[in-house]
Design an enzyme around this catalytic site. Structure first.
Site, PDB file in Angstrom:
ATOM      1  N   ALA A  33      41.300 -46.042  -3.735  1.00 46.28           N
ATOM      2  CA  ALA A  33      41.286 -46.113  -5.887  1.00 46.28           C
ATOM      3  C   ALA A  33      40.732 -44.547  -6.394  1.00 46.28           C
ATOM      4  O   ALA A  33      40.128 -43.770  -5.022  1.00 46.28           O
ATOM      5  CB  ALA A  33      40.809 -46.618  -6.703  1.00 46.28           C
ATOM      6  N   ASN A  34      40.733 -44.132  -7.798  1.00 44.92           N
ATOM      7  CA  ASN A  34      39.888 -43.084  -7.629  1.00 44.92           C
ATOM      8  C   ASN A  34      39.468 -43.133  -9.575  1.00 44.92           C
ATOM      9  O   ASN A  34      40.185 -44.374  -9.510  1.00 44.92           O
ATOM     10  CB  ASN A  34      41.591 -41.773  -7.755  1.00 44.92           C
ATOM     11  CG  ASN A  34      42.719 -42.165  -8.819  1.00 44.92           C
ATOM     12  OD1 ASN A  34      42.292 -42.638 -10.110  1.00 44.92           O
ATOM     13  ND2 ASN A  34      43.349 -42.324  -7.923  1.00 44.92           N
ATOM     14  N   ARG A  35      38.662 -42.412 -10.290  1.00 44.92           N
ATOM     15  CA  ARG A  35      38.215 -42.509 -11.216  1.00 44.92           C
ATOM     16  C   ARG A  35      38.996 -42.593 -12.290  1.00 44.92           C
ATOM     17  O   ARG A  35      38.643 -42.123 -14.080  1.00 44.92           O
ATOM     18  CB  ARG A  35      36.666 -41.328 -11.001  1.00 44.92           C
ATOM     19  CG  ARG A  35      36.223 -41.783  -9.920  1.00 44.92           C
ATOM     20  CD  ARG A  35      35.100 -40.580 -10.528  1.00 44.92           C
ATOM     21  NE  ARG A  35      34.008 -40.708  -9.089  1.00 44.92           N
ATOM     22  CZ  ARG A  35      33.026 -41.907  -9.575  1.00 44.92           C
ATOM     23  NH1 ARG A  35      32.996 -42.858 -10.102  1.00 44.92           N
ATOM     24  NH2 ARG A  35      32.139 -42.018  -8.180  1.00 44.92           N
ATOM     25  N   ALA A  99      46.890 -40.338 -11.923  1.00 43.61           N
ATOM     26  CA  ALA A  99      46.382 -40.233 -10.776  1.00 43.61           C
ATOM     27  C   ALA A  99      46.780 -40.691  -9.037  1.00 43.61           C
ATOM     28  O   ALA A  99      45.607 -41.777  -8.925  1.00 43.61           O
ATOM     29  CB  ALA A  99      44.849 -40.313 -11.083  1.00 43.61           C
TER      30      ALA A  99
END
Ligand code: CTP
Ligand code: CA
Length: 227
Positions: A33-35, A99
């Site tokens: 995942a990402n932020r 994102a």
């Protein structure tokens, strides 16, 4: 009555927004995942709604309520997001604020991967489809305006200009993910708007204000808009 400055600007227009991160499974309990919090993408969807547009919001996993009035499609992976966007087209405006994970695990294990002292698991990554580039490069049914984001830690404007050209979109919102304004998860953002016409640095604003300002700017760029 208080009316938002963008009221009616997108009446009768269709807008698709992607928001949030994507989650790419490694096994049934783990993912890449990402932020991204989804706050900026959701704020853009809300601003488009306030401007009178019909809005489809395709969102990855976020801790945010669905904006009332939007048609919300919840997805997990980049490939699901891609399919949902294709199904939501046509539109007048596409804003890719998600994102999207650049890579996914080549294979997602069907069962939880167990620790093995003799073997470290190897993760082979393969590239995900580029949703923004695919929308921008569509032959038939390309939205009149295709907008992307560029989250960068260095060379912000050069990287954003390169993305504008490489992906074939009409506008890139460049935001430094190292800016004072925070960006990830925060309420505020500092961006520069990059188009073929040049670079327009905006002051630090709330993500809601950036959404409204973006919608006003896009309404002026739409074919048929009063100049
Ligand atoms: N994007 C997309 N699909 C992908 C990757 C990115 O639609 N598979 C979109 C994002 O929603 C964003 C824009 O492309 O609007 C730019 O994303 P970014 O990660 O900054 O660009 P990349 O082309 O992935 O390049 P890099 O991560 O190497 O900087
Ligand atoms: Ca990327």
């Amino acid at each position: 009555v208080w009316r938002t400055p963008s009221a009616g600007l997108l009446a009768g227009r269709r807008v698709i927004v992607t928001s949030g991160p994507t989650h790419e499974p490694i096994d049934p309990v783990r993912y890449i995942a990402n932020r991204s919090s989804g706050k900026q993408g959701h704020a853009i969807a809300k601003a488009a709604l306030a401007a009178g547009a019909s809005v489809t919001l395709v969102t990855g996993p976020v801790n945010l309520p669905d904006p009332p009035g939007a048609s919300c499609i919840h997805v997990e992976t980049a490939r699901e997001m891609y399919r949902a966007v294709e199904a939501a087209l046509p539109a007048d405006i596409f804003v890719g604020a998600a994102a999207v994970a650049d890579w996914r695990a080549e294979e997602s294990a069907p069962e939880k991967i167990k620790k093995d002292p003799d073997q470290r698991p190897a993760l082979t990554l393969v590239e995900n489809p580029d949703i923004l580039a695919a929308v921008a490069r569509r032959g038939g049914g390309r939205p009149a305006l295709v907008v992307g984001f560029a989250a960068e830690t260095e060379n912000l404007i050069d990287n954003a200009k390169a993305k504008l050209a490489r992906k074939g979109c009409d506008m890139i919102i460049a935001n430094s993910v190292r800016s004072e304004a925070g960006t990830f998860g925060g309420e505020r953002n500092k961006v520069a708007v990059v188009t073929a016409a040049g670079v327009d640095p905006w002051p630090e604003l709330t993500k809601g204000e950036i959404g409204e300002r973006l919608i006003v700017a896009l309404s002026k760029l739409l074919p048929g808009a009063a100049t």
